[in-house]
Design a protein around this motif. Structure first.
Motif, PDB file in Angstrom:
ATOM      1  N   UNK A 196       0.833  -1.206   0.000  1.00 16.09           N
ATOM      2  CA  UNK A 196       0.000   0.000   0.000  1.00 16.09           C
ATOM      3  C   UNK A 196       0.869   1.258   0.000  1.00 16.09           C
ATOM      4  N   UNK A 197       1.937   1.223   0.801  1.00 19.76           N
ATOM      5  CA  UNK A 197       2.807   2.392   0.924  1.00 19.76           C
ATOM      6  C   UNK A 197       3.609   2.659  -0.345  1.00 19.76           C
ATOM      7  N   UNK A 198       3.878   1.611  -1.114  1.00 18.30           N
ATOM      8  CA  UNK A 198       4.702   1.752  -2.314  1.00 18.30           C
ATOM      9  C   UNK A 198       3.901   2.095  -3.566  1.00 18.30           C
ATOM     10  N   UNK A 199       2.579   1.946  -3.520  1.00 17.15           N
ATOM     11  CA  UNK A 199       1.746   2.179  -4.702  1.00 17.15           C
ATOM     12  C   UNK A 199       1.934   3.599  -5.239  1.00 17.15           C
ATOM     13  N   UNK A 200       2.173   3.689  -6.539  1.00 17.38           N
ATOM     14  CA  UNK A 200       2.274   4.985  -7.191  1.00 17.38           C
ATOM     15  C   UNK A 200       3.631   5.652  -7.103  1.00 17.38           C
ATOM     16  N   UNK A 201       4.554   5.044  -6.378  1.00 16.57           N
ATOM     17  CA  UNK A 201       5.884   5.640  -6.234  1.00 16.57           C
ATOM     18  C   UNK A 201       6.795   5.230  -7.390  1.00 16.57           C
ATOM     19  N   UNK A 202       7.808   6.037  -7.654  1.00 20.93           N
ATOM     20  CA  UNK A 202       8.785   5.736  -8.692  1.00 20.93           C
ATOM     21  C   UNK A 202       9.878   4.811  -8.159  1.00 20.93           C
ATOM     22  N   UNK A 203      10.430   5.156  -6.993  1.00 18.90           N
ATOM     23  CA  UNK A 203      11.562   4.410  -6.466  1.00 18.90           C
ATOM     24  C   UNK A 203      11.375   4.036  -5.012  1.00 18.90           C
ATOM     25  N   UNK A 204      12.291   3.200  -4.511  1.00 20.79           N
ATOM     26  CA  UNK A 204      12.213   2.741  -3.125  1.00 20.79           C
ATOM     27  C   UNK A 204      13.623   2.508  -2.588  1.00 20.79           C
ATOM     28  N   UNK A 205      13.889   3.051  -1.407  1.00 18.31           N
ATOM     29  CA  UNK A 205      15.142   2.789  -0.704  1.00 18.31           C
ATOM     30  C   UNK A 205      14.870   1.766   0.386  1.00 18.31           C
TER      31      UNK A 205
END
Length: 308
Positions: free
Chosen positions: A67-76
């Motif tokens: 849910x938190x990652x939806x729609x984001x471009x990148x992730x650390x």
């Protein structure tokens, strides 16, 4: 810097690396979605004040990560290791690996275009030598990223200079560790890891598929103690903790110290400076932030001793 219009999700955002990465991403024009177990805490409030969006998520809870990652471009992605501040007493290596794999699965499910994973220097030497558990855990997470085919960058920092600012290394008026006095230890500033993580996100063609170790200096414990003493203006002798004492607390901690004494990280400091020419050596880090943090800790420690 001009806003990118894109969002980077930062896991462990209120931790040491997460805060540094968040700061550099915001300074570089990214929107940051900072994940934390405690959105009402002081650290989360400071991130919100800096401009980050605070989102509650648990590394144990895959659905919350998706849910938190939806729609984001990148992730650390960064996980604590056994013994890290803030972890539960029963936190183990399998928990670390599961958390890292959960984040990787969430990145795949959300269609993340670029994942940057903070591993540890030496994790890739699994075929040539026996490794400490913390390196094995990070390697297993790296392998899961590869298995999923994620567009990923692997950063492998060595020990952090920030380790010398608290009780882990400062005890009884001395600098303490299990490293032999004459054995060089590679160290790096967390702020430089944050800078390079932000750089990687800004240059995906150059960084996706890349793995690199990061180190800013190499000093013996005696040299580290001497630099600190000069910077804070008070004596700080080095005292080595006997390996038997460490082994009595934790066998894996003892093995990790033996590995550092005999093999070490072997990162290429020159290569780090080619990436980030302003990467700090230990004396520069002390001048900028380290000496003030160490002095504050020692003063508080002394005050507690007087009150006891």
């Amino acid at each position: 810097m001009e806003p990118t219009g894109k969002t980077i999700v930062v896991t462990g955002a209120t931790g040491l690396q997460g805060r540094a990465v968040t700061r550099h991403l915001l300074d570089s024009g990214w929107q940051v979605r900072a994940l934390t177990r405690n959105p009402d805490g002081a650290s989360a409030a400071a991130l919100a004040h800096a401009g980050a969006e605070i989102v509650r998520a648990e590394m144990e809870d895959l659905s919350s990560l998706i849910d938190a990652a939806e729609g984001a471009y990148g992730l650390f992605s960064v996980q604590p290791t056994v013994g890290s501040p803030g972890t539960a007493p029963d936190f183990c290596a399998e928990d670390e690996v599961r958390w890292g794999m959960n984040i990787a699965e969430a990145a795949r499910a959300a269609g993340i275009a670029h994942l940057v994973f903070s591993s540890v220097a030496g994790a890739d030497r699994h075929d040539s030598e026996a490794l400490p558990q913390n390196l094995i855990s990070k390697w297993r997470i790296e392998q899961h990223l590869a298995k999923l085919g994620l567009p990923a960058t692997i950063l492998r920092p060595v020990s952090f200079m920030e380790n010398y600012t608290g009780e882990y290394a400062l005890q009884g008026g001395s600098l303490v560790s299990g490293i032999a006095p004459d054995v060089p230890l590679q160290i790096t500033a967390v702020d430089d890891v944050g800078f390079i993580a932000a750089l990687a996100f800004s240059r995906p063609r150059e960084w996706i598929g890349r793995a690199t170790a990061l180190a800013g200096d190499e000093l013996t414990p005696v040299q580290i103690a001497a630099h600190i003493a000069t910077a804070i203006g008070r004596p700080l002798p080095y005292r080595r903790i006997p390996m038997e004492t460490i082994r009595a607390v934790n066998e894996q901690f003892a093995f990790a110290h033996e590995w550092l004494n005999q093999r070490g990280y072997r990162a290429d400091i020159t290569a780090t400076r080619r990436i980030h020419p302003a990467a700090m050596d230990f004396r520069t880090w002390l001048e900028r932030t380290g000496a003030a943090q160490i002095t504050a800790f020692l003063d508080a420690q002394r005050a507690e001793g007087q009150d006891a």
